[in-house]
Design an enzyme around this catalytic site. Structure first.
Site, PDB file in Angstrom:
ATOM      1  N   HIS A  93      43.740  39.966  34.286  1.00 26.76           N
ATOM      2  CA  HIS A  93      42.819  40.309  35.363  1.00 26.76           C
ATOM      3  C   HIS A  93      43.570  40.731  36.618  1.00 26.76           C
ATOM      4  O   HIS A  93      44.772  40.495  36.761  1.00 26.76           O
ATOM      5  CB  HIS A  93      41.896  39.123  35.688  1.00 26.76           C
ATOM      6  CG  HIS A  93      42.634  37.914  36.175  1.00 26.76           C
ATOM      7  ND1 HIS A  93      43.368  37.110  35.343  1.00 26.76           N
ATOM      8  CD2 HIS A  93      42.770  37.389  37.415  1.00 26.76           C
ATOM      9  CE1 HIS A  93      43.927  36.144  36.045  1.00 26.76           C
ATOM     10  NE2 HIS A  93      43.580  36.287  37.321  1.00 26.76           N
ATOM     11  N   ASP A  95      42.930  39.847  40.659  1.00 31.14           N
ATOM     12  CA  ASP A  95      42.196  38.726  41.255  1.00 31.14           C
ATOM     13  C   ASP A  95      40.916  39.154  41.972  1.00 31.14           C
ATOM     14  O   ASP A  95      40.916  40.085  42.782  1.00 31.14           O
ATOM     15  CB  ASP A  95      43.095  37.954  42.226  1.00 31.14           C
ATOM     16  CG  ASP A  95      44.059  37.044  41.486  1.00 31.14           C
ATOM     17  OD1 ASP A  95      43.659  36.487  40.444  1.00 31.14           O
ATOM     18  OD2 ASP A  95      45.206  36.898  41.946  1.00 31.14           O
ATOM     19  N   HIS A 237      47.463  40.647  35.829  1.00 26.50           N
ATOM     20  CA  HIS A 237      48.360  39.532  35.530  1.00 26.50           C
ATOM     21  C   HIS A 237      47.694  38.546  34.584  1.00 26.50           C
ATOM     22  O   HIS A 237      46.473  38.575  34.387  1.00 26.50           O
ATOM     23  CB  HIS A 237      48.830  38.838  36.810  1.00 26.50           C
ATOM     24  CG  HIS A 237      47.706  38.241  37.606  1.00 26.50           C
ATOM     25  ND1 HIS A 237      46.889  38.985  38.417  1.00 26.50           N
ATOM     26  CD2 HIS A 237      47.260  36.963  37.697  1.00 26.50           C
ATOM     27  CE1 HIS A 237      45.981  38.187  38.975  1.00 26.50           C
ATOM     28  NE2 HIS A 237      46.187  36.970  38.561  1.00 26.50           N
ATOM     29  N   ARG A 253      48.532  28.924  45.784  1.00 23.35           N
ATOM     30  CA  ARG A 253      48.059  30.310  45.727  1.00 23.35           C
ATOM     31  C   ARG A 253      47.251  30.656  46.973  1.00 23.35           C
ATOM     32  O   ARG A 253      46.442  29.862  47.449  1.00 23.35           O
ATOM     33  CB  ARG A 253      47.179  30.455  44.475  1.00 23.35           C
ATOM     34  CG  ARG A 253      46.339  31.712  44.500  1.00 23.35           C
ATOM     35  CD  ARG A 253      45.437  31.822  43.293  1.00 23.35           C
ATOM     36  NE  ARG A 253      44.433  32.825  43.593  1.00 23.35           N
ATOM     37  CZ  ARG A 253      43.514  33.244  42.747  1.00 23.35           C
ATOM     38  NH1 ARG A 253      43.467  32.739  41.525  1.00 23.35           N
ATOM     39  NH2 ARG A 253      42.642  34.144  43.098  1.00 23.35           N
TER      40      ARG A 253
END
Ligand SMILES: [Fe+2]
Length: 262
Positions: A93, A95, A237, A253
């Site tokens: 995907h 993000d 990723h 993150r």
């Protein structure tokens, strides 16, 4: 600053810089490398949560993730392999493409990493676009696709009406480099706008497979202190959860606001 490419399709390591102390000239150079290589690894950083946020903020506002952020730092989510989180990101995907304005990049800082496994894989979507036939490229340039968070997490599976969704062009032009990239992903893209789900499936399946061909990919094996940023406008990723539960994997993150895909 020493720059070393990490794989033929994309990615570079930048060594010899403490990102907390990067001056304006160094930051501009870092940004040029980021735009050229799409994924940047800064090894051996020593960051507090505030340092991580401050470095990312040099590119713009942060975007909060729909999952709960950390109590003291709501812009940061802590990814760890304890409990149920392990399987959440086991898909290719970009993000948060289910948002109208998805983040331009994501920046991860590794606090605890397993000795074996737990890599993140990346795939270059400019290469994915450039390797399609002229015929298919011209079709895709006229298509938009629907993206939804409906399959993302248990809270949306229970109540898919509440899942955020957005429509984006299938081919996205990067707002800074102006390169064209394929902009669909198996995790979030549900169908082409104006097409039925079944009608969309055949072409989407082909694109999902094509977009992650091995020759478009790079992998990063995490070490404690790695700071990694990737360009969500042109990179997919996948977090590979092949590490042992006996070893902790704890990564912080955050993501920075982008522009409306066009
Ligand atoms: Fe992700």
């Amino acid at each position: 600053m020493k720059v070393t490419r990490i794989a033929a399709p994309l990615g570079a390591r930048i060594e010899g810089i403490d990102v907390r102390k990067a001056n304006e000239v160094e930051w501009l150079e870092i940004n040029q490398h980021f735009l050229a290589h799409q994924v940047i690894v800064f090894p051996n950083q020593n960051l507090t949560e505030s340092d991580h946020i401050a470095f990312a903020r040099r590119w713009g506002e942060l975007v909060r993730h729909p999952y709960a952020g950390m109590k003291d730092f709501p812009d940061i989510i802590e990814l760890q392999n304890a409990g149920k989180q392990k399987d959440i990101n086991q898909h290719w995907h970009s993000d948060m493409t289910y948002n109208k304005v998805p983040p331009k990049f994501t920046m991860l800082y590794a606090r605890e990493t397993p000795s074996i496994g737990g890599d993140t894989a990346f795939s270059n979507q400019i290469l994915a676009f450039n390797t399609l036939s002229e015929g298919l490229r011209s079709v895709l340039l006229n298509l938009k696709a629907e993206h939804t968070a409906a399959n993302l997490a248990t809270q949306y599976r229970k109540d898919s009406e509440k899942a955020p969704n957005a429509v984006h062009p299938v081919i996205r032009e990067h707002d800074e480099t102006h390169e064209k990239a394929l902009f669909v992903c198996r995790a979030f893209t549900s169908r082409f706008q104006g097409w039925g789900v079944k009608e969309s499936q055949a072409l989407l399946s082909f694109l999902f497979e094509h977009s992650v061909r091995p020759e478009f990919q790079a992998r990063h094996h995490w070490q404690n202190g790695d700071l990694v940023m990737w360009d969500n406008r042109s990179v997919l990723h996948f977090a590979v959860h092949d590490h042992s539960d006996d070893e902790p994997r704890r990564i912080h993150r955050l993501q920075v606001e982008g522009t409306v895909p066009a």
